[in-house]
Design a protein around this motif. Structure first.
Motif, mmCIF file in Angstrom:
data_model
loop_
_atom_site.group_PDB
_atom_site.id
_atom_site.type_symbol
_atom_site.label_atom_id
_atom_site.label_comp_id
_atom_site.label_asym_id
_atom_site.label_seq_id
_atom_site.Cartn_x
_atom_site.Cartn_y
_atom_site.Cartn_z
ATOM 1 N N LYS A 13 0.845 -1.191 0.000
ATOM 2 C CA LYS A 13 0.000 0.000 0.000
ATOM 3 C C LYS A 13 0.886 1.249 0.000
ATOM 4 C CE LYS A 13 -2.997 2.690 2.850
ATOM 5 N NZ LYS A 13 -3.537 2.914 4.171
ATOM 6 N N PRO A 14 0.626 2.224 -0.886
ATOM 7 C CA PRO A 14 1.388 3.475 -0.831
ATOM 8 C C PRO A 14 1.114 4.173 0.507
ATOM 9 C CG PRO A 14 0.067 3.336 -2.841
ATOM 10 C CD PRO A 14 -0.383 2.222 -1.946
ATOM 11 N N THR A 15 2.152 4.683 1.130
ATOM 12 C CA THR A 15 1.972 5.295 2.453
ATOM 13 C C THR A 15 2.637 6.657 2.512
ATOM 14 O OG1 THR A 15 3.958 4.180 3.211
ATOM 15 C CG2 THR A 15 1.868 3.106 3.717
ATOM 16 N N ARG A 16 2.356 7.363 3.597
ATOM 17 C CA ARG A 16 2.973 8.671 3.832
ATOM 18 C C ARG A 16 4.303 8.419 4.549
ATOM 19 N NH1 ARG A 16 1.858 11.712 8.357
ATOM 20 N NH2 ARG A 16 -0.270 11.004 8.635
ATOM 21 N N LEU A 17 5.408 8.687 3.842
ATOM 22 C CA LEU A 17 6.725 8.406 4.419
ATOM 23 C C LEU A 17 7.257 9.645 5.118
ATOM 24 C CD1 LEU A 17 8.353 6.363 1.482
ATOM 25 C CD2 LEU A 17 7.122 5.501 3.485
ATOM 26 N N ASP A 18 7.854 9.457 6.270
ATOM 27 C CA ASP A 18 8.426 10.573 7.029
ATOM 28 C C ASP A 18 9.600 11.154 6.237
ATOM 29 O OD1 ASP A 18 9.961 12.106 8.869
ATOM 30 O OD2 ASP A 18 8.957 11.060 10.518
ATOM 31 N N PRO A 19 9.531 12.454 5.886
ATOM 32 C CA PRO A 19 10.603 13.032 5.071
ATOM 33 C C PRO A 19 11.971 13.011 5.760
ATOM 34 C CG PRO A 19 9.041 14.722 5.785
ATOM 35 C CD PRO A 19 8.473 13.405 6.199
ATOM 36 N N ARG A 20 11.979 12.811 7.098
ATOM 37 C CA ARG A 20 13.278 12.736 7.800
ATOM 38 C C ARG A 20 13.932 11.369 7.610
ATOM 39 N NH1 ARG A 20 11.058 13.805 13.609
ATOM 40 N NH2 ARG A 20 9.471 12.475 12.672
ATOM 41 N N LEU A 21 13.204 10.444 6.996
ATOM 42 C CA LEU A 21 13.745 9.087 6.809
ATOM 43 C C LEU A 21 13.783 8.777 5.306
ATOM 44 C CD1 LEU A 21 11.712 7.256 9.632
ATOM 45 C CD2 LEU A 21 14.012 8.216 9.770
ATOM 46 N N PRO A 22 14.748 9.366 4.581
ATOM 47 C CA PRO A 22 14.741 9.216 3.127
ATOM 48 C C PRO A 22 14.926 7.768 2.668
ATOM 49 C CG PRO A 22 16.751 10.315 3.905
ATOM 50 C CD PRO A 22 15.830 10.213 5.079
ATOM 51 N N TRP A 23 15.415 6.924 3.564
ATOM 52 C CA TRP A 23 15.671 5.526 3.221
ATOM 53 C C TRP A 23 14.450 4.631 3.421
ATOM 54 C CZ3 TRP A 23 14.486 3.657 7.940
ATOM 55 C CH2 TRP A 23 14.795 4.446 9.052
ATOM 56 N N LEU A 24 13.407 5.171 4.049
ATOM 57 C CA LEU A 24 12.310 4.303 4.505
ATOM 58 C C LEU A 24 11.606 3.558 3.361
ATOM 59 C CD1 LEU A 24 10.528 3.193 6.715
ATOM 60 C CD2 LEU A 24 9.296 5.363 6.797
ATOM 61 N N GLY A 25 11.532 4.212 2.199
ATOM 62 C CA GLY A 25 10.851 3.572 1.071
ATOM 63 C C GLY A 25 11.455 2.225 0.705
ATOM 64 N N GLY A 26 12.747 2.054 0.954
ATOM 65 C CA GLY A 26 13.409 0.795 0.571
ATOM 66 C C GLY A 26 13.540 -0.197 1.716
ATOM 67 N N VAL A 27 12.994 0.156 2.873
ATOM 68 C CA VAL A 27 13.165 -0.743 4.023
ATOM 69 C C VAL A 27 11.980 -1.698 4.108
ATOM 70 C CG1 VAL A 27 13.217 -0.784 6.550
ATOM 71 C CG2 VAL A 27 14.709 0.757 5.301
ATOM 72 N N ARG A 28 12.219 -2.944 3.794
ATOM 73 C CA ARG A 28 11.140 -3.947 3.729
ATOM 74 C C ARG A 28 11.354 -5.097 4.703
ATOM 75 N NH1 ARG A 28 7.525 -0.985 0.995
ATOM 76 N NH2 ARG A 28 8.194 -0.457 -1.106
ATOM 77 N N ARG A 29 12.614 -5.381 5.035
ATOM 78 C CA ARG A 29 12.925 -6.601 5.794
ATOM 79 C C ARG A 29 13.715 -6.200 7.031
ATOM 80 N NH1 ARG A 29 13.597 -6.830 0.058
ATOM 81 N NH2 ARG A 29 15.121 -5.250 0.604
ATOM 82 N N LEU A 30 13.074 -6.291 8.185
ATOM 83 C CA LEU A 30 13.691 -5.773 9.404
ATOM 84 C C LEU A 30 13.874 -6.888 10.436
ATOM 85 C CD1 LEU A 30 11.153 -3.751 8.370
ATOM 86 C CD2 LEU A 30 12.302 -2.216 9.942
ATOM 87 N N LEU A 31 14.958 -6.795 11.171
ATOM 88 C CA LEU A 31 15.179 -7.719 12.285
ATOM 89 C C LEU A 31 14.489 -7.148 13.518
ATOM 90 C CD1 LEU A 31 16.680 -10.133 13.654
ATOM 91 C CD2 LEU A 31 18.586 -8.540 14.062
ATOM 92 N N SER A 32 13.590 -7.934 14.104
ATOM 93 C CA SER A 32 12.836 -7.521 15.305
ATOM 94 C C SER A 32 13.776 -7.294 16.476
ATOM 95 C CB SER A 32 11.928 -8.674 15.733
ATOM 96 O OG SER A 32 10.598 -8.454 15.443
ATOM 97 N N PRO A 33 13.385 -6.423 17.403
ATOM 98 C CA PRO A 33 14.122 -6.411 18.668
ATOM 99 C C PRO A 33 13.831 -7.696 19.427
ATOM 100 C CG PRO A 33 12.229 -4.900 18.744
ATOM 101 C CD PRO A 33 12.268 -5.474 17.362
ATOM 102 N N MET A 34 14.862 -8.341 19.949
ATOM 103 C CA MET A 34 14.654 -9.531 20.795
ATOM 104 C C MET A 34 15.659 -9.518 21.934
ATOM 105 S SD MET A 34 13.713 -12.791 18.378
ATOM 106 C CE MET A 34 14.954 -12.523 17.122
ATOM 107 N N ALA A 35 15.118 -9.450 23.155
ATOM 108 C CA ALA A 35 15.971 -9.413 24.348
ATOM 109 C C ALA A 35 16.829 -10.677 24.410
ATOM 110 C CB ALA A 35 15.092 -9.310 25.585
ATOM 111 N N GLY A 36 18.095 -10.496 24.653
ATOM 112 C CA GLY A 36 19.017 -11.629 24.760
ATOM 113 C C GLY A 36 19.442 -12.185 23.417
ATOM 114 N N VAL A 37 18.973 -11.615 22.325
ATOM 115 C CA VAL A 37 19.241 -12.179 20.997
ATOM 116 C C VAL A 37 19.837 -11.144 20.041
ATOM 117 C CG1 VAL A 37 18.199 -13.302 18.971
ATOM 118 C CG2 VAL A 37 17.355 -13.848 21.261
ATOM 119 N N THR A 38 19.181 -9.995 19.891
ATOM 120 C CA THR A 38 19.573 -9.083 18.803
ATOM 121 C C THR A 38 20.621 -8.060 19.267
ATOM 122 O OG1 THR A 38 17.661 -7.642 19.206
ATOM 123 C CG2 THR A 38 17.401 -9.368 17.563
ATOM 124 N N ASP A 39 21.724 -8.600 19.746
ATOM 125 C CA ASP A 39 22.837 -7.725 20.106
ATOM 126 C C ASP A 39 23.625 -7.393 18.836
ATOM 127 O OD1 ASP A 39 23.993 -10.133 19.573
ATOM 128 O OD2 ASP A 39 24.877 -10.417 21.536
#
Ligand SMILES: Cc1cc2nc3c(=O)[nH]c(=O)nc-3n(C[C@H](O)[C@H](O)[C@H](O)COP(=O)(O)O)c2cc1C
Length: 348
Positions: free
Chosen positions: A8-34
């Motif tokens: 879905k086309p969305t309203r992207l925050d202009p302070r985050l010029p990279w956001l349009g290409g960010v599709r695959r993110l690593l979740s925060p996980m305590a004890g794991v995502t160091d």
């Protein structure tokens, strides 16, 4: 080639010029995502990594161990820091203190189901206290040097599903995106993540929604995006012992072949991870963290359970790495099993 994924086309925050290409993110996980694990996931195509959540009160009081959780100094690639807490003043103060640190977004945890957090009204408990959630998000947005995002669940329980109200409020207060894990707090990690609710939130909000819950490979990534048209997907448990999931997801987006990860590469990356953890945390703590990942490594290989047990029981990092070198030298157990007529279901 497979169809490109619908978004879905969305309203992207202009302070985050990279956001349009960010599709695959690593979740925060305590004890794991160091840091070592975030680096490994980025190596395989994660667009962004999130630190383990950190207590806003711990940051405010200068707790050394809490500050270590958000140590992103010199980190390459996009990184988010996540904080939790129930005191708007502590949350605001933590946001101010983080202003001098290296982070691309500041994420607020409104989803943690763990008793210790919820008892103090933090994490998912705030879904059941929307006025306090509002004070917290407003205080953090007003005090953060970087854009603020939020991670929620669908509600406290089935009788109090309120992600729509909360999502609209977070958008109104200036969040750059909302991530939703498609379970209620009461569900913790049981049952299935409700992707219909993620789809509904995507339709409701103008800002990007990041979908989360139960994506374990390229095929389930495709299904979640096709079902919801979400902007991106956060991966939690599916990345443990399997950072290649990000390469699989990238192949879905870009139309290439899914990566064929060799057994040798699996051994090498596991050894790199052990070295990284020991360098970052010291021998004792580093091995402890690695043992948390081992239960999810080598899935699908004959003899995996026995091999994981040997790795787990190895007395230190040198022992673990020696076992991995040995296994690597013996070659892919699937090929060896097939040659000996032993190929069969995963022993692990
Ligand atoms: C060991 C573990 C630690 C987690 N720690 C956090 C955390 O610090 N912050 C957070 O927002 N979610 C945390 N989560 C939840 C995940 O980020 C994610 O929302 C959840 O696991 C569902 O996604 P998945 O099905 O891809 O695992 C944690 C999950 C696990 C399994």
């Amino acid at each position: 080639m497979d169809r490109p994924l619908p978004r879905k086309p969305t309203r992207l925050d202009p302070r985050l010029p990279w956001l349009g290409g960010v599709r695959r993110l690593l979740s925060p996980m305590a004890g794991v995502t160091d840091r070592p694990f975030r680096d490994i996931c980025r190596r395989f195509g994660a667009d962004m990594g999130f630190c383990e959540f950190a207590s806003a009160s711990g940051l405010t009081y200068g707790g050394e161990n809490t500050w270590k959780l958000v140590d992103t100094d010199g980190e390459e690639g996009l990184v988010g820091v996540q904080i939790f807490g129930a005191d708007p003043e502590h949350m605001a103060q933590a946001a101010r203190l983080l202003g001098t640190r290296r982070l691309d977004v500041l994420d607020i945890n409104f989803g943690c189901p763990v008793k210790k957090v919820v008892q103090k009204c933090g994490g998912s408990a705030l879904l059941a206290d929307v006025p306090l959630l509002d004070r917290i998000i407003s205080a953090v947005v007003a005090n953060s040097a970087v854009p603020v995002t939020a991670k929620i669940r669908t509600g406290w329980d089935e009788d109090k599903v309120n992600y729509d109200e909360v999502g609209l409020l977070l958008q109104e207060r200036g969040c750059a995106w909302v991530t939703m894990h498609g379970r209620t707090r009461a569900q913790k990690f049981t049952g299935q993540a409700n992707w219909d609710r993620i789809a509904h939130l995507v339709e409701l909000l103008e800002i990007p929604v990041i979908g989360n819950g139960d994506v374990v490979d390229g095929a389930s990534y495709r299904r979640l995006v096709e079902h919801t048209r979400c902007h991106g997907v956060m991966i939690g448990r599916g990345a443990m012992g399997n950072p290649w999931i990000f390469a699989e997801m990238r192949a879905v987006d870009e139309g290439g072949a899914a990566p064929n990860v060799s057994f040798a590469e699996l051994c090498d990356v596991t050894a790199d991870h052990i070295r990284g953890e020991v360098a970052a945390r010291g021998e004792g703590h580093g091995c402890l963290v690695v043992r948390g990942h081992i239960s999810r490594c080598f899935r699908g290989y004959p003899g995996a359970a026995a091999f994981r047990k040997r790795l787990y029981d190895a007395p230190g990092s040198a022992g673990m790495i020696a076992l991995l070198d040995e296994a690597r030298a013996l070659g892919d157990p699937r090929a060896a099993g097939a040659a000996a007529g032993e190929a069969g279901p995963d022993a692990g």
